[in-house]
Enzyme design. Structure first.
Site, PDB file in Angstrom:
ATOM      1  CG  ASP A   1      54.903  11.544  63.415  1.00 31.74           C
ATOM      2  OD1 ASP A   1      55.283  12.345  62.328  1.00 31.74           O
ATOM      3  OD2 ASP A   1      55.367  11.247  64.288  1.00 31.74           O
TER       4      ASP A   1
ATOM      5  CD  GLN B   1      57.401  13.157  59.178  1.00 32.61           C
ATOM      6  OE1 GLN B   1      56.939  14.188  59.704  1.00 32.61           O
ATOM      7  NE2 GLN B   1      57.659  13.382  57.709  1.00 32.61           N
ATOM      8  CG  HIS B   2      62.880  12.059  60.196  1.00 35.28           C
ATOM      9  ND1 HIS B   2      62.401  12.516  58.852  1.00 35.28           N
ATOM     10  CD2 HIS B   2      62.326  12.878  61.101  1.00 35.28           C
ATOM     11  CE1 HIS B   2      61.988  13.737  58.968  1.00 35.28           C
ATOM     12  NE2 HIS B   2      61.721  14.030  60.463  1.00 35.28           N
TER      13      HIS B   2
END
Length: 525
Positions: free
Chosen positions: A292, A73-74
């Site tokens: 995830d 992520q991110h």
């Protein structure tokens, strides 16, 4: 050819894994894995190369009827108008943007308090961000990285045509898209994502299902030498006035952001047949993918009331909640999951590496660390480890260091020190559980997963520290399993994902030792 094989892809921080799976049973048919480069910034081309290598190891994807990608992520992937990557992707673990996270919080907090809002600017700003997008910015989140680029690399910020996440970019490439030749169409409009990954950007509100382009304009303003000062903010769920930054506002409005698909909605494009589905009538469908942690929860088959505690490099406690969960302190991230529910999540920077620190300090292996810990009494003879070795995110103490307290000549033994390291790890995860519970999310079952769950000491002591029985699923690639399960769901067209069997290795039980957690809470302050 029968349409009975699907693929789940996990493009994590460390590697890409490809799991070719029987759609009916969830059984692994073939598997491949390829490493990613180390670092907190990575050229996305490395992910593409790793995917191709992992797919080849898995025997190819020509016979796969549906595929989905779960990803770290991110991570921030910036594309220009030709679809080319502008700069290396800044990953979730790149903390360069901590000052920008703080500035974004203060920007929303600067407007005068309304009603019962806190008088403190930072506390007020965090509350407004949580109400706006579910979470308050930290250096991990995508928007803070956009703000960093706007401040430090303004020429790159001004060139942005699209912003996407690692799983979005890899899915787009699998669909056959990429940088266009001069005068060609890069098909940026074909980018897609899901609500779980989008909810970790700080510019998407999963509750309303919309992007907050005004918040992107706020982050982009420094690239044009502009500044947004918010005079009033009665309702954070409504757009802020960014008219003082006209160029940043114009850029934010024209940016291509990935289309957010529903939990089982297929992308408009099928996979490039040269990559997947070339032997399947109709080609290989592409699922929306996901972040995830959300994919792991789907792989575990988690339901409302379940909480997973994943011990890897970091520690992550994630719950399934039926409704949005808003933590106005900003400690809990209010993410979405991959099924239409929500995924309140607490993450600690320090995870199973706490055990590694204990092993190195005592000169032992994992089994020897466990033997030493079991030889000590609960509470380690009065020694408490607060394990913030690399700073900490939960609680938000980025500059903290670890501490051992309660040492005396009598209790400083190898056994007590080993016990303190194991208890410190588990107490930090108990912090996460308590935060989730305090927000009203149900905690009926704890699922212990990740590399740290292989430690016998962690497994046996977890029930005592966490205060409840702990279910231990078999060690497996749950992000890839979740992605494969989503692909099978997309392929089936059913209302619910397939009911694949979860293998449980055991349920750990133990007498709760609340005094250990109380001593830890006192030591960490």
């Amino acid at each position: 050819m029968a349409r009975n094989l699907v693929a789940g892809v996990d493009t994590s921080t460390q590697s890409t894994k490809v799991r070719v799976t029987d759609a009916a049973t969830g059984t692994t048919v073939r598997f491949g894995q390829a490493k990613h480069p180390d670092g907190t910034t990575v050229a996305p081309a490395a992910w593409w190369q790793a995917f191709r290598e992992a797919a080849e190891q898995a025997g190819g994807l020509a016979d796969v009827a549906a595929l989905a990608v779960g990803g770290q992520q991110h991570g921030m992937v910036l594309l220009d108008a030709t679809g080319a990557v502008i700069r290396d992707a800044m990953l979730w673990n790149d903390t360069s943007s901590a000052p920008q996270a703080a500035a974004l919080i203060e920007a929303l907090g600067a407007a005068p308090a309304v009603g019962d809002e806190p008088q403190d600017v930072v506390a007020r700003g965090k509350q407004r961000w949580v109400r706006a997008v579910g979470s308050s910015p930290v250096a991990s989140y995508t928007l803070t990285k956009v703000a960093w680029v706007a401040e430090h690399e303004p020429e790159h910020a001004r060139a942005i045509a699209a912003i996407c996440l690692p799983h979005d970019w890899l899915s787009w490439r699998i669909a056959g898209h990429g940088p266009a030749s001069e005068g060609g169409d890069a098909r940026l409009d074909a980018l897609f994502t899901d609500r779980s990954d989008a909810s970790g950007t700080s510019y998407y509100d999963a509750a309303s299902g919309r992007y907050r382009r005004d918040l992107l304009a706020l982050a982009l303003a420094p690239a044009f030498g502009e500044r947004v000062e918010i005079a009033a903010m009665a309702d954070p769920t409504q757009p802020i006035d960014t008219s003082a930054a006209p160029q940043a506002t114009a850029l934010a409005e024209r940016l291509v952001l990935p289309t957010v698909l529903g939990p089982s909605q297929a992308a408009a494009d099928t996979a490039d047949p040269a990559i997947a589905g070339g032997e399947v009538d109709g080609g290989c469908l592409l699922g929306p993918g996901g972040g995830d942690n959300a994919m792991a929860s789907l792989g575990l088959g988690m339901q409302v009331g379940d909480v997973s505690v994943s011990l890897g490099t970091s520690g992550v406690a994630a719950a399934i909640a039926e409704n949005p969960v808003y933590d106005l302190t900003g400690a809990i991230s209010g993410f979405a999951d991959c099924t239409g529910h929500y995924l309140p999540l607490a993450c600690t920077i320090n995870g199973s590496r706490i055990l590694d620190a204990g092993r190195h300090a005592l000169g032992v292996d994992y089994d020897e660390l466990a033997e030493l810990a079991f030889a000590a009494e609960p509470g380690a003879g009065g020694i408490t480890l607060v394990p913030y070795f690399d700073g900490e995110r939960t609680p938000n103490r980025p500059d903290a260091t670890a501490s051992l307290t309660g040492l005396t000549l009598a209790n400083t033994t190898r056994e007590n020190l080993a016990r303190a390291f194991v208890e410190g790890l588990l107490c930090s995860q108990r912090d996460c559980l308590e935060l989730i519970r305090a927000l009203g999310a149900r905690v009926d079952r704890v699922l212990l997963i990740g590399g740290g769950a292989k430690s016998e000491a962690v497994r046996r002591l977890a029930p005592a520290i966490l205060g409840m029985d702990v279910t231990r699923p078999a060690t497996d690639e749950y992000v890839a399993i979740g992605a494969a399960r989503q692909a099978a769901w997309v392929l089936s067209g059913a209302a619910e994902p397939p009911a694949w069997q979860l293998t449980i290795e055991g349920v750990e039980t133990g007498e709760p030792t609340p005094e250990v957690y109380r001593a830890y809470a006192k030591a960490r302050g």
